[in-house]
Design an enzyme around this catalytic site. Structure first.
Site, mmCIF file in Angstrom:
data_model
loop_
_atom_site.group_PDB
_atom_site.id
_atom_site.type_symbol
_atom_site.label_atom_id
_atom_site.label_comp_id
_atom_site.label_asym_id
_atom_site.label_seq_id
_atom_site.Cartn_x
_atom_site.Cartn_y
_atom_site.Cartn_z
ATOM 1 N N HIS A 250 0.841 -1.197 0.000
ATOM 2 C CA HIS A 250 0.000 0.000 0.000
ATOM 3 C C HIS A 250 0.873 1.243 0.000
ATOM 4 O O HIS A 250 1.885 1.299 0.695
ATOM 5 C CB HIS A 250 -0.918 0.022 1.222
ATOM 6 N N ASP B 226 -14.062 2.779 6.796
ATOM 7 C CA ASP B 226 -13.000 3.529 6.112
ATOM 8 C C ASP B 226 -13.485 4.013 4.752
ATOM 9 O O ASP B 226 -13.167 5.120 4.328
ATOM 10 C CB ASP B 226 -11.740 2.672 5.924
ATOM 11 N N ARG C 189 -13.302 12.497 4.135
ATOM 12 C CA ARG C 189 -12.061 13.245 4.385
ATOM 13 C C ARG C 189 -11.570 13.907 3.112
ATOM 14 O O ARG C 189 -11.039 15.011 3.132
ATOM 15 C CB ARG C 189 -10.989 12.298 4.930
ATOM 16 N N SER D 118 -6.622 4.463 8.435
ATOM 17 C CA SER D 118 -7.306 4.183 7.167
ATOM 18 C C SER D 118 -6.601 3.057 6.416
ATOM 19 O O SER D 118 -7.216 2.065 6.008
ATOM 20 C CB SER D 118 -7.323 5.470 6.321
ATOM 21 N N LYS E 76 -7.862 -1.287 6.333
ATOM 22 C CA LYS E 76 -8.137 -2.011 5.074
ATOM 23 C C LYS E 76 -7.209 -3.195 4.925
ATOM 24 O O LYS E 76 -7.618 -4.265 4.491
ATOM 25 C CB LYS E 76 -7.869 -1.090 3.873
HETATM 26 N N1 URA Z 1 -4.349 6.114 1.592
HETATM 27 C C1 URA Z 1 -5.356 5.581 2.318
HETATM 28 O O1 URA Z 1 -5.766 4.459 2.068
HETATM 29 N N2 URA Z 1 -5.892 6.298 3.299
HETATM 30 C C2 URA Z 1 -5.470 7.530 3.600
HETATM 31 O O2 URA Z 1 -5.983 8.120 4.509
HETATM 32 C C3 URA Z 1 -4.407 8.090 2.844
HETATM 33 C C4 URA Z 1 -3.870 7.356 1.847
#
Ligand code: URA
Length: 433
Positions: free
Chosen positions: A82, A161, A168, A183, A187
């Protein structure tokens, strides 16, 4: 408990307890707390912050807000990756096929664009017909059959999320360490991987602009992951200028394809090799970073990495021909050269501003409901440290609306600093942890 009281508590600098965080996330997910109250809470957290314990509790509450994906029927160690988000960050589109071609199962859920940054799911939709919504069964079957699937986060996976991310994005509350860490990790925990490799960006295009903040974010996420039994690695990488040369959905798809052909930009290729090596090490497909790098390079040289992308595009409803002939992907109607007002070295490119220019052209969302124009964006002719003559090309802007193009051109020019002295080089890979 009342959401109103929790907002006041956080606004006044208080610490939220676990039951309070659980209450807030559960009721927001169920639609019992409205967006406007949650937006106020996000802003209070933005200004007041959360401590380590609150961040971990928020992460777990969001990870448990829906289903957890069970990947146990896919053989091997499942490694997820990620990025904290950047401009021109098309990494997953190249890295997924590269690592899958080395035998690592890639079962990846990706997001859409957020703020000034792009998202893999929007980019993949540049392939006509490409389905980013798969059932969990289709997703698992595809990973078992061809070794790779990339889909959007399902409604059932960390739904808290999903809602919060969109909220957001349009309320100026993205760039907060606890909110980003929770966040991403919620996930990742829900998505069922055994190991997670994080690409934590730093610099003007990152949400965390200072290296110390990026390091703290990396540590917070690695800590949450390890506490929940995941193997973790984090690469801190430079995002002080766009990654590669392409910014914009379809343009980035083409650059990812060039990279899988071994003809990608040097910085982007290097980042893919570094992250890919960490993934192969975590997945026990290689014993040393050197061995991992060689495996990835061989996957590119042999054409297997590109073939994996074609397999995935075809399996998800697109045409493999578009992978081999990306020139067929849709183009914007206007291609405008932005030229240098002076001769000199490119000293700085305000990376978040380039993201905003792309957004102004229609390449990103200003409101939750906005539909993205996949064809618009920029191809940079010059990167930081390169020399340009007055009148030489800084970038080719791809646009569909002349008024938006004029405004974006002006903003682009303001974002690029040209000077007589060559700037000191910033390392692309700042640290690996
Ligand atoms: N990527 C994400 O998944 N969440 C965030 O808050 C920022 C970047």
């Amino acid at each position: 408990m009342r959401m109103y009281d929790l907002i006041l508590k956080k606004r006044n600098g208080g610490e939220l307890t676990k039951p309070e965080i659980d209450y807030m996330i559960r009721n927001y997910t169920d639609g019992k707390i409205p967006d406007y109250q949650m937006a106020a809470m996000m802003m209070a957290i933005y200004f007041r912050g959360m401590n380590e314990r609150e961040t971990a509790d928020l992460t777990l509450a969001m990870a448990d807000s829906g289903d957890r994906l069970d990947l146990s029927d896919i053989p091997g160690i499942k490694v997820d990756k990620h990025s904290t988000g950047g401009v021109g960050d098309k990494t997953s589109m190249a890295l997924g096929p590269m690592t899958a071609a080395c035998g690592l199962p890639v079962a990846k859920m990706s997001g859409r664009g957020l703020g000034h940054t792009g998202g893999t799911i929007d980019k993949l939709e540049s392939f006509p017909g490409f389905r980013t919504e798969l059932s969990e069964e289709q997703f698992r079957r595809q990973v078992r059959d061809i070794g790779i699937a990339i889909m959007g986060q399902t409604a059932d996976l960390a739904p808290a999320d999903k809602k919060l991310y969109a909220l957001r994005d349009v309320t100026g509350t993205v760039d907060n360490m606890s909110l980003i860490a929770s966040s991403i990790m919620s996930k990742k925990l829900a998505a069922g991987a055994d190991a997670i490799v994080l690409d934590v960006k730093t610099g003007s295009g990152a949400f965390m602009k200072e290296e110390a903040d990026s390091r703290a974010l990396a540590e917070a996420m690695v800590d949450i992951g390890r506490k929940t039994g995941r193997k973790m690695a984090a690469v801190i990488s430079d995002m002080d200028q766009p990654l590669g040369r392409a910014v914009g959905n379809a343009l980035e798809v083409r650059e990812a394809i060039d990279t899988l052909r071994g003809q990608g930009p040097r910085d982007f290729t290097e980042l893919c090799l570094t992250l890919g090596s960490q993934m192969l090490l975590c997945g026990e497909r290689a014993k040393t970073p050197e061995e991992a790098r060689e495996l990835l390079q061989e996957a590119i040289r042999s054409g297997r990495a590109l073939e994996k992308l074609a397999d995935m595009v075809e399996a998800q409803g697109g045409s493999r021909e578009d992978v081999y002939h990306p020139e067929n992907l849709a183009n914007a109607s206007l291609q405008i050269r932005i030229t240098a007002p002076d001769s000199g070295y490119i000293r700085h490119i305000a990376c978040d501003e380039i993201g905003m220019c792309s957004l102004m052209l229609g390449g990103g969302r200003e409101k939750k409901e906005d539909v993205i124009d996949l064809t618009v964006g920029f191809e940079l002719c010059r990167k930081v440290g390169e020399y340009v003559e007055k009148g030489g090309c800084l970038a080719v802007m791809h646009a569909n609306d002349p008024d938006r193009a004029a405004a974006a051109r002006e903003r682009f020019l303001n974002a690029v600093e040209i000077g007589a002295e060559k700037p000191a080089e910033r390392p692309l890979i700042v640290d690996i942890r």
